[in-house]
Design a protein around this motif. Structure first.
Motif, PDB file in Angstrom:
ATOM      1  N   GLU B  82    -104.015  26.332 -90.507  1.00 15.88           N
ATOM      2  CA  GLU B  82    -102.937  26.644 -89.545  1.00 15.88           C
ATOM      3  C   GLU B  82    -101.862  27.493 -90.212  1.00 15.88           C
ATOM      4  OE1 GLU B  82    -103.901  23.454 -90.320  1.00 15.88           O
ATOM      5  OE2 GLU B  82    -102.612  23.448 -92.078  1.00 15.88           O
ATOM      6  N   GLY B  83    -101.143  28.216 -89.361  1.00 13.32           N
ATOM      7  CA  GLY B  83    -100.044  29.063 -89.861  1.00 13.32           C
ATOM      8  C   GLY B  83    -100.541  30.408 -90.350  1.00 13.32           C
ATOM      9  N   GLY B  84     -99.607  31.210 -90.866  1.00 18.70           N
ATOM     10  CA  GLY B  84     -99.963  32.547 -91.331  1.00 18.70           C
ATOM     11  C   GLY B  84    -100.317  33.491 -90.204  1.00 18.70           C
ATOM     12  N   THR B  85     -99.699  33.294 -89.043  1.00 23.15           N
ATOM     13  CA  THR B  85    -100.011  34.105 -87.855  1.00 23.15           C
ATOM     14  C   THR B  85     -99.324  35.465 -87.948  1.00 23.15           C
ATOM     15  OG1 THR B  85     -98.128  33.176 -86.686  1.00 23.15           O
ATOM     16  CG2 THR B  85    -100.237  32.044 -86.436  1.00 23.15           C
ATOM     17  N   PRO B  86     -99.889  36.471 -87.263  1.00 21.99           N
ATOM     18  CA  PRO B  86     -99.307  37.819 -87.395  1.00 21.99           C
ATOM     19  C   PRO B  86     -98.079  38.043 -86.518  1.00 21.99           C
ATOM     20  CG  PRO B  86    -101.285  37.908 -86.051  1.00 21.99           C
ATOM     21  CD  PRO B  86    -101.149  36.478 -86.519  1.00 21.99           C
ATOM     22  N   THR B 217     -92.062  26.554 -90.566  1.00 29.95           N
ATOM     23  CA  THR B 217     -92.857  27.572 -91.259  1.00 29.95           C
ATOM     24  C   THR B 217     -92.921  28.880 -90.469  1.00 29.95           C
ATOM     25  OG1 THR B 217     -94.898  26.676 -90.301  1.00 29.95           O
ATOM     26  CG2 THR B 217     -94.216  25.826 -92.447  1.00 29.95           C
ATOM     27  N   ILE B 218     -92.702  28.816 -89.157  1.00 32.58           N
ATOM     28  CA  ILE B 218     -92.628  30.063 -88.364  1.00 32.58           C
ATOM     29  C   ILE B 218     -91.437  30.893 -88.844  1.00 32.58           C
ATOM     30  CG2 ILE B 218     -92.183  31.000 -86.057  1.00 32.58           C
ATOM     31  CD1 ILE B 218     -93.745  28.635 -84.902  1.00 32.58           C
ATOM     32  N   ALA B 219     -90.303  30.235 -89.063  1.00 33.21           N
ATOM     33  CA  ALA B 219     -89.118  30.944 -89.564  1.00 33.21           C
ATOM     34  C   ALA B 219     -89.384  31.518 -90.956  1.00 33.21           C
ATOM     35  CB  ALA B 219     -87.919  30.006 -89.594  1.00 33.21           C
ATOM     36  N   VAL B 365     -87.443  39.071 -82.340  1.00 29.53           N
ATOM     37  CA  VAL B 365     -88.759  38.428 -82.349  1.00 29.53           C
ATOM     38  C   VAL B 365     -88.896  37.520 -81.134  1.00 29.53           C
ATOM     39  CG1 VAL B 365     -90.312  36.862 -83.594  1.00 29.53           C
ATOM     40  CG2 VAL B 365     -88.849  38.449 -84.880  1.00 29.53           C
ATOM     41  N   CYS B 366     -90.005  37.646 -80.424  1.00 32.42           N
ATOM     42  CA  CYS B 366     -90.350  36.688 -79.375  1.00 32.42           C
ATOM     43  C   CYS B 366     -91.523  35.860 -79.877  1.00 32.42           C
ATOM     44  CB  CYS B 366     -90.763  37.414 -78.096  1.00 32.42           C
ATOM     45  SG  CYS B 366     -89.411  38.377 -77.392  1.00 32.42           S
ATOM     46  N   VAL B 367     -91.395  34.562 -79.823  1.00 30.69           N
ATOM     47  CA  VAL B 367     -92.502  33.701 -80.200  1.00 30.69           C
ATOM     48  C   VAL B 367     -93.374  33.498 -78.966  1.00 30.69           C
ATOM     49  CG1 VAL B 367     -93.180  31.448 -81.101  1.00 30.69           C
ATOM     50  CG2 VAL B 367     -91.104  32.567 -81.965  1.00 30.69           C
TER      51      VAL B 367
END
Lengths: 407, 407
Positions: B82-86, B217-219, B365-367
């Motif tokens: 999970e994580g490490g998204t573009p 982790t998104i931040a 940024v839009c999540v």
């Protein structure tokens, strides 16, 4: 770093070369015969590949396909962050390359980034593809991203969630009879100036000559993450583009001196089809087979491609076939470890479980191609459920059925 | 590097601290009142965070959530990558953080990796959650991965593809009446020894105290990839866990001296609900609101959480509401650039387009939280199509309708 691509060459005879542009999307015009249409592949100036391309670099370096730009055709179309998917380790140590983690949730995004780039770079007016699902939606997404219109020829009987998916990106979606598809694709190319990103040939699959280059990056990523070559790789196989591309990536790593030998590549086809297994069995360059009933609709192909034969010969690999029951068991095994794939995507693990050696000397990787949302059973009416009573016994019965009562 | 987590503390009064274990999954027992249940959060030994945690490191370093292990609770449950998204850049320069690129194709995987880890570390016998879709399937996947049974309380009216998704990972799936859910969740906790990874409180949402830590982790990823703080972040908001977690991540970056100020955070709720907007308007710590008709079923929450208020106050942000039509326009805008999200997931971009300043001084940024496969319209019968005739006029008509005829 820009692309080191130099020419297109025929898989049938490497001496037969064509300029890099335009992409020859109907196979090699020189070497193809009435019996077999031969695909082209891209060649590179391998002597100019940076020595550190495959070694660790800092996190500010390009990610995804951009990282490998020297060994890809020019990435002229904008990306969506494709590639860079994780290797997930199952409890018995087998690695699953989770390709559902791409922008449209399948491996096809690697191919379409490259093929749509070719269309953009060669001035195409649009993109045309025929597809059972993943490929078409991915082509539509990359066309939309590049600002090009897209025409998709698809089955009128796609699973309901896949039907929504195919229409999501604004493509013109056509459900014409199968025998009309390739003639209409060709007309879309010649009369509207679109570029085909799936095969236009009938007697054997050729497809876009640049597309499988995108799949090489799967091999590069596996090698970079493991820090070594795997011993064996099992892949779902339809037309063999994925198999060919991944094998080519490993072959390049050997050619560039980063590893001693290519992993054994195992093509895993549905037992209901199996064009590559038939070609290998009969010693032909490509075969056509009848297609029996199967739910593995993403890989139940009636025609094979010489690409598959080339890949298995280059890797001392083999063509395996798996039944729907074996694929379903593999799909369930993956889900029990937190990974939900469509039936076709589980063909790689199914091939390993049904035919694989238990004693491979090194890591074994199964490529899993696409999410469970595309499964034929997903969103079918018999998966719906109604309200349940709100009492504790209902909870206990459901927990017991799922095996969740404390022992 | 191991976790630097030290204690749980009440959001209502940071002086009220509890030991890190066990996780207090029903809110703070000291500060909660009859009117508002207050969530807990995790505190850390910030003075021991490695100075280079947020700077570029080589590609062999851990990826995904593992990279940030010092600032997360212990990751005792196995991950799924999970994580490490573009961050995908739209044509006007706005960035979209594509959370559909997680293991179960939504942001919820970040929360569940952390919350299921807490369950494993505290010896829970299973996982229990209530969910409209993404959260439940994600909890089931991480429970399966950890070898724990899972009980999900879900709506009997989930979209058909989502119904398949919720059942994919072997959980016991229960469709009991809404008013029975929380009492039965509590009984599952007390009688079966399961740990709840969604909220057990009625008067305000509290949820798992460790869960939102995963969203930090998104931040971290946005900061690391942009090389700076964004000026503003727009997020789909239901209970406010995502909003709180991402804001906390940015706040920690400031606290650790990596940036000067926190971005303005914009909570984007459906106009049909809007509990956080109501709390902000009335100056309360949490509000309850009636929920009108909306297709944004992932974020149409009747109760808010003090987490949302804390996040907006810490970031000088605001609560925005968006209509279904505004979300649909944002969803279509994203699809036209190759990104297919469910309606709720487009709330962030909808908030920016409807209310955003055109002149933010820095990146915006839009999540976007989850794939279009979970949209309420996906796989509905009216999205199906039948066969079409195989003539050229059919192709031309479809191409013209899609705007694809050469001009």
């Amino acid at each position: 770093m820009t692309s080191l691509a130099t020419t297109q060459r025929s898989l049938a005879d490497h001496a037969v070369r064509h300029p890099l542009w335009p992409p020859l999307t109907a196979g090699c015009p020189v070497t193809s015969t009435d019996e077999v249409a031969y695909p082209l592949e891209v060649d590179y100036a391998y002597d100019r590949v940076p020595a550190d391309l495959f070694s660790a670099r800092d996190l500010t370096a390009p990610r995804g396909l951009e990282r490998w730009a020297p060994l890809l055709p020019p990435l002229a179309a904008p990306g969506l962050g494709e590639g860079g998917t994780p290797l997930v380790r199952l409890s018995d140590g087998v690695y699953v390359k989770d390709e559902s983690r791409n922008p449209t949730w399948s491996h096809k995004d690697r191919l379409n980034r490259v093929a749509v780039s070719a269309a953009v770079a060669s001035g195409a007016r649009g993109i045309v593809a025929s597809s059972s699902g993943n490929h078409g939606a991915s082509a539509a997404a990359y066309a939309a991203r590049a600002g090009l219109p897209c025409v998709l020829f698809v089955s009128p009987y796609a699973p309901p969630a896949v039907a929504s998916f195919l229409r999501a990106y604004g493509a013109a979606v056509l459900t014409v009879p199968l025998e009309a598809v390739r003639p209409l694709m060709r007309r879309t190319v010649t009369e509207l100036g679109y570029q085909a990103v799936s095969s236009m040939t009938e007697t054997a699959h050729t497809g876009h000559p640049f597309g499988p280059e995108g799949y090489k990056t799967i091999a590069y990523e596996i090698f970079a993450e493991l820090g070594r070559m795997p011993a064996a790789v099992y892949l779902p196989t339809g037309y063999g583009e994925l198999l060919f591309g991944v094998t080519k990536g490993f072959t390049e790593l050997v050619k560039l001196g980063h590893a001693g030998s290519v992993p054994r590549m195992y093509a895993c086809e549905p037992a209901a089809a199996g064009a590559l297994a038939e070609a290998m069995r009969t010693g032909r360059h490509a075969a056509q087979v009848p297609v029996g009933p199967t739910d593995a609709y993403a890989i139940d192909c009636a025609v094979g491609s010489y690409r598959g034969v080339v890949a298995l010969e280059a890797s001392d690999g083999a063509a395996l076939t798996v039944t729907d029951a074996q694929m379903a068991a593999a799909r369930d095994e993956l889900a029990s470890q937190g990974l939900w794939f469509e039936l076709s995507s589980a063909a790689g693990l199914a091939g390993l479980r049904a035919h694989g050696p238990a004693d491979a000397e090194g890591p074994v990787v199964c490529v899993a191609t696409s999410s469970g949302f595309k499964d034929i059973a997903t969103a079918s009416p018999d998966t719906a459920y109604g309200p349940m009573p709100g009492d504790w016994d209902t909870v206990l019965a459901a927990v017991e059925k799922a095996g969740g009562l404390p022992g």
